[in-house]
Design an enzyme around this catalytic site. Structure first.
Site, PDB file in Angstrom:
ATOM      1  N   ARG A   1       0.942  -1.160  -0.172  1.00 17.95           N
ATOM      2  CA  ARG A   1      -0.023   0.039   0.120  1.00 17.95           C
ATOM      3  C   ARG A   1       0.902   1.239   0.005  1.00 17.95           C
ATOM      4  NH1 ARG A   1      -1.072   5.069   1.855  1.00 17.95           N
ATOM      5  NH2 ARG A   1      -0.364   4.243   4.015  1.00 17.95           N
ATOM      6  N   ASP A   2       1.469   1.437   1.101  1.00 13.08           N
ATOM      7  CA  ASP A   2       2.393   2.853   1.214  1.00 13.08           C
ATOM      8  C   ASP A   2       3.500   2.855   0.305  1.00 13.08           C
ATOM      9  OD1 ASP A   2       2.591   5.333   2.627  1.00 13.08           O
ATOM     10  OD2 ASP A   2       4.440   4.546   3.574  1.00 13.08           O
TER      11      ASP A   2
ATOM     12  N   HIS B   1       6.379   4.581  12.159  1.00 11.17           N
ATOM     13  CA  HIS B   1       6.340   4.403  10.801  1.00 11.17           C
ATOM     14  C   HIS B   1       7.416   5.297  10.279  1.00 11.17           C
ATOM     15  CE1 HIS B   1       4.613   4.248   6.544  1.00 11.17           C
ATOM     16  NE2 HIS B   1       5.321   5.298   6.391  1.00 11.17           N
TER      17      HIS B   1
ATOM     18  N   HIS C   1      10.642   6.812   7.482  1.00 11.28           N
ATOM     19  CA  HIS C   1      11.177   6.718   6.294  1.00 11.28           C
ATOM     20  C   HIS C   1      12.620   6.927   6.350  1.00 11.28           C
ATOM     21  CE1 HIS C   1       7.416   7.603   3.591  1.00 11.28           C
ATOM     22  NE2 HIS C   1       7.357   6.595   4.549  1.00 11.28           N
TER      23      HIS C   1
ATOM     24  N   CYS D   1      10.384   9.210  -2.180  1.00  4.72           N
ATOM     25  CA  CYS D   1       9.821  10.374  -1.469  1.00  4.72           C
ATOM     26  C   CYS D   1       9.435  11.223  -2.615  1.00  4.72           C
ATOM     27  CB  CYS D   1      11.171  10.843  -0.819  1.00  4.72           C
ATOM     28  SG  CYS D   1      10.752  12.454   0.128  1.00  4.72           S
TER      29      CYS D   1
ATOM     30  N   ASN E   1      10.115   4.606   2.567  1.00 10.22           N
ATOM     31  CA  ASN E   1      10.012   3.611   3.687  1.00 10.22           C
ATOM     32  C   ASN E   1      11.191   2.933   3.917  1.00 10.22           C
ATOM     33  OD1 ASN E   1       6.860   3.483   4.297  1.00 10.22           O
ATOM     34  ND2 ASN E   1       6.924   3.530   1.850  1.00 10.22           N
TER      35      ASN E   1
END
Lengths: 303, 303
Positions: free
Chosen positions: B15-16, B206, B208, B239, B248
């Protein structure tokens, strides 16, 4: 557990970094060292005096150093593998010299074609030679956290080497994570093992970011009171065992994290990023530094 | 300061991660989710039910999830921005739903076209809708560590949001380092600020890896007792504010570091690396994962 308020970074891009890149022009190397000298970095590993057949990338070390205009207040060092290299470094005026031994027998045999004991036995005359010229000697213990041929490095083996180096009277020691095998656990285990034997010996840590752990490793070492780290601008220098993989942790990533944590390095991050951009153009390929790609966290986007 | 013995990772690549990559085929997404389900990962953010014009990469979410054969013991979640999205997620059988608000007014306006207060006011009916179907709701607080438009995020602003979410009865909260602005200092400041108000609310972080700090941030959070982290296989998802930069943190980099530290994740690293390789081929470009490029530290080279 109090973290240090300032950290001393040694920039190793011109030597350890460029050694693992395709050869670049002498003039570019001179420019790189001079540009780095203007960023606030106070220590730069400039060249190595090794046989040109062993490391062609450093074949022009004499010429590079003749042309560099050193900056007052910056400590420049050179790596030298033997008496001839030490003589060359001393003749060029270096007063900080690095020699190397691997903690791993297999790596020392592969890298230097002799046993760890044989390498250690060669240091006392080199120390004498350097000390007679008022120069100091740092021993870099390569593969301190793991060896690409032998696997995990036993921290007790590193501690045994350190005991011998203390007896020999070396001036400083560096622990090299030669192929990026260190993790916070390995850093703790090593520092726990060497602390009882390293006494007052200044300790520097040299991390590669091959598997993403470099800044986590530095964070761990800070909690042990370590205040000296190597880093290479842009993350110059890949990993000879894994094409395309990262090598040295990028100096600007270290500076960026430390400054946001309130830990001083003396470095002007904006100037350093300009040098990272220069280094990237010099080697003609994308360097792995995240702060170079994305800019520092303080650089905002327009809405 | 005792670190946890095990960590619960949520894989957000499907997803992300994919949301920030060029669109891929429905079949590849199904394969990615199913392959991830076989690695030992126990939580996977599978899809988002958003308007296809907003995020074309997720336009086939219904089709993807219809075709996935879920694995017993794996918790799958879906992101939903509104009542319609929550309905779709519930109809598809999801019992873990994520909604989003930004800690930064500027980012919330840019991302969701409403104020933070307006976003928060929309949650109670969504919670009611989900809870009526025995589903739980996690609120992702984006830009918790910094905003690309507004700069530093005040931890007190995040704490104020958490207080309201606790009052609303949300089930879990995640702090998103949306553009990689977190450092160990920011992690400490945030966790110090939210601890007094988050009470028993489960907390997930979460990160990055845009500026290289992701593993150092996770290490810091472990020292605060945090045991839940997001990560994306291969480091999927770049990004949007810095073309070419990392997004991520790569799941295999997290697993690799944690396992070497003796912290269990339940994940089979070798299997995960096979999926990272698949993901890299799927998006047709080199992913930023160092462990994917170099292999784990236990993979030795021949002499």
């Amino acid at each position: 557990m109090t973290r240090p308020k300032s950290v001393s970074l040694r920039e190793v891009g011109p030597r350890d970094g460029l050694q693992s890149e395709a050869p670049v022009e002498t003039d570019a190397k001179v420019q790189l060292i001079e540009k780095l000298s203007a960023t606030g970095l106070r220590r730069i590993e400039a060249v190595s005096f090794v046989h040109p057949k062993a490391i062609p990338q450093m074949a022009d070390a004499d010429e590079v150093w003749k042309r560099v205009r050193p900056v007052e207040g910056v400590r420049y060092s050179a790596l030298a593998p033997n008496a001839r290299g030490v003589s060359r470094a001393l003749d060029h005026g270096f007063r900080e010299i690095e020699v190397v031994v691997s903690a791993s027998e297999k790596h020392n045999q592969s890298n230097l074609r002799r046993s760890v004991a044989e390498s250690l036995a060669e240091f006392p005359p080199l120390l004498q030679q350097a000390h007679a010229a008022n120069a100091s000697v740092e021993v870099i213990v390569a593969t301190s956290f793991g060896c690409p041929y032998a696997g995990d490095t036993d921290p007790a083996a590193v501690a045994s080497i350190i005991e011998q180096l203390v007896d020999q009277g070396v001036d400083r020691v560096a622990f090299g994570d030669t192929t990026g095998m260190a993790t916070p656990y390995r850093v703790q285990a090593l520092l726990d093992a060497v602390k009882p034997v390293s006494k007052e010996l200044p300790v520097l840590l040299h991390f590669h970011n091959t598997r993403g752990t470099a800044l986590a490793n530095i964070l761990t070492a800070l909690d042990y009171g370590v205040t000296e780290f190597d880093a290479a601008v842009g993350g110059l220098g890949g990993c000879p065992y894994a094409p395309g993989a990262s090598g040295n942790v990028a100096t600007e990533e270290v500076v960026h994290m430390l400054h946001d944590m309130g830990i001083d390095t003396g470095v002007d991050l904006d100037k350093l990023l300009e040098v990272a951009q220069f280094a990237q153009e010099m080697v003609g390929k994308e360097l792995p530094s995240g702060v170079l790609k994305a800019g520092p966290r303080t650089r905002l986007s327009a809405l």
